[in-house]
Design an enzyme around this catalytic site. Structure first.
Site: not given
Ligand code: BV8
Length: 244
Positions: A102, A68, A151, A188-189, A120
């Site tokens: 996000q 981080y 704490c 962008g997601t 997030h």
């Molecule tokens: C939840 C903060 C339930 C941290 C992030 C098994 C076990 C546990 C959970 C799960 C599981 N299976 C599924 C899940 C659910 C899980 C999940 O979805 N997993 C995925 C991997 C399948 N979700 C969770 O765990 C969530 N919580 O479900 O809780 C619960 C309910 C009650 C009680 C207890 C529990 C929490 C998810 C949050 C995780 N934290 N971020 C940090 O940043 O350090 S996620 C992180 O990755 C980002 O925040 C973002 O959300 C995510 C995806 O990233 P993107 O933003 O989409 O970026 P990415 O790189 O993927 O893509 C970029 C895009 O931009 C691409 O498409 C690219 O083409 C495009 N791009 C590139 N350049 C450009 C562009 N677009 C436009 N212009 C450009 N120039």
């Protein structure tokens, strides 16, 4: 200037309530690597899902804290790009805009967006890992998490890790907006992470017009009524100009 489909411009002008959901792609042109390619040589051996989790933090707090701190360093150099600025302008050009991000980098607020739903969390804030209360600490230069002054538990970034629930207020406001909106812009997601990725489906199923802005295809692309293939920093200013 990029051409925005006339039907989408019309839908946006008529839209009583528009939602914009942004992901890491909106910050890519500010030099903040997307979540998927955030791992440079230093961090290449780790997948983000392996570091952004409570288990990883319990197992090795110093390693997660250093990741981080590295990302905070990248974000400190970053400035809002044309996509952030256009989205901030759209707050004034649209009848009503709900912005859900996000991203944890705070760049939408830096660009002038006022009501940002931080789905997030925010990497610039820290909280006690035991009390979950925000803690104001000077993390500059630290290589292991500071201790909570109240704490003694580890301090952690105020972000949502995998397996952790979305903050209740953010989840409720975002869900209500997705169900109420006339147009939903997914910008962008990769639409991989839930429940954020489920908001677009929710909006479409409630009758909203779905549009996607992304240089790549995603799992949402086939569901979108409008697919604007390209960079957010080119497409969003063109969209704001068309509304202006
Ligand atoms: C939840 C903060 C339930 C941290 C992030 C098994 C076990 C546990 C959970 C799960 C599981 N299976 C599924 C899940 C659910 C899980 C999940 O979805 N997993 C995925 C991997 C399948 N979700 C969770 O765990 C969530 N919580 O479900 O809780 C619960 C309910 C009650 C009680 C207890 C529990 C929490 C998810 C949050 C995780 N934290 N971020 C940090 O940043 O350090 S996620 C992180 O990755 C980002 O925040 C973002 O959300 C995510 C995806 O990233 P993107 O933003 O989409 O970026 P990415 O790189 O993927 O893509 C970029 C895009 O931009 C691409 O498409 C690219 O083409 C495009 N791009 C590139 N350049 C450009 C562009 N677009 C436009 N212009 C450009 N120039």
């Amino acid at each position: 200037m990029v051409d925005i489909p006339e039907r989408l411009v019309h839908a946006l002008c008529e839209s009583r309530h528009t939602v914009i959901l942004t992901g890491a792609g909106v910050s890519a042109e500010s030099g903040v690597p997307t979540f998927r390619d955030a791992q440079n040589a230093l961090w290449a051996r780790y997948r983000p899902e392996e570091l952004a989790s409570p288990e990883a933090f319990q197992r090795d707090p110093a390693l997660v804290w250093q990741w981080y701190q590295w990302r905070r360093g990248l974000i400190k150099q970053a400035r809002p790009n044309a996509a952030h600025l256009a989205i901030a302008a759209m707050e004034r050009l649209l009848q009503r805009l709900t912005l859900i991000t996000q991203n944890v980098d705070g760049l939408h607020q830096a660009a002038g967006s006022t009501a940002v739903i931080e789905f997030h969390g925010n990497i610039h804030r820290n909280r006690c890992s035991a009390e979950n209360q925000l803690v104001d600490v000077d993390a500059e230069g630290t290589t292991r998490p500071p201790r909570c002054p109240r704490c003694e538990a580890w301090i952690r970034p105020d972000v949502v890790w995998f397996g952790e629930p979305i903050p209740q207020g953010a989840l409720l406001t975002a869900t209500l907006a997705a169900q109420d909106c006339d147009v939903f812009l997914s910008v962008g997601t990769s639409s991989v992470v839930y429940p954020a990725a489920g908001l677009a489906d929710m909006a479409r199923e409630a009758g909203a017009t779905l549009a996607e802005v992304n240089p790549q295809r995603t799992v949402q692309t086939d569901s979108a009524a409008h697919v604007l293939q390209g960079k957010a920093a080119e497409i969003m200013p063109a969209m704001a100009a068309a509304l202006g």
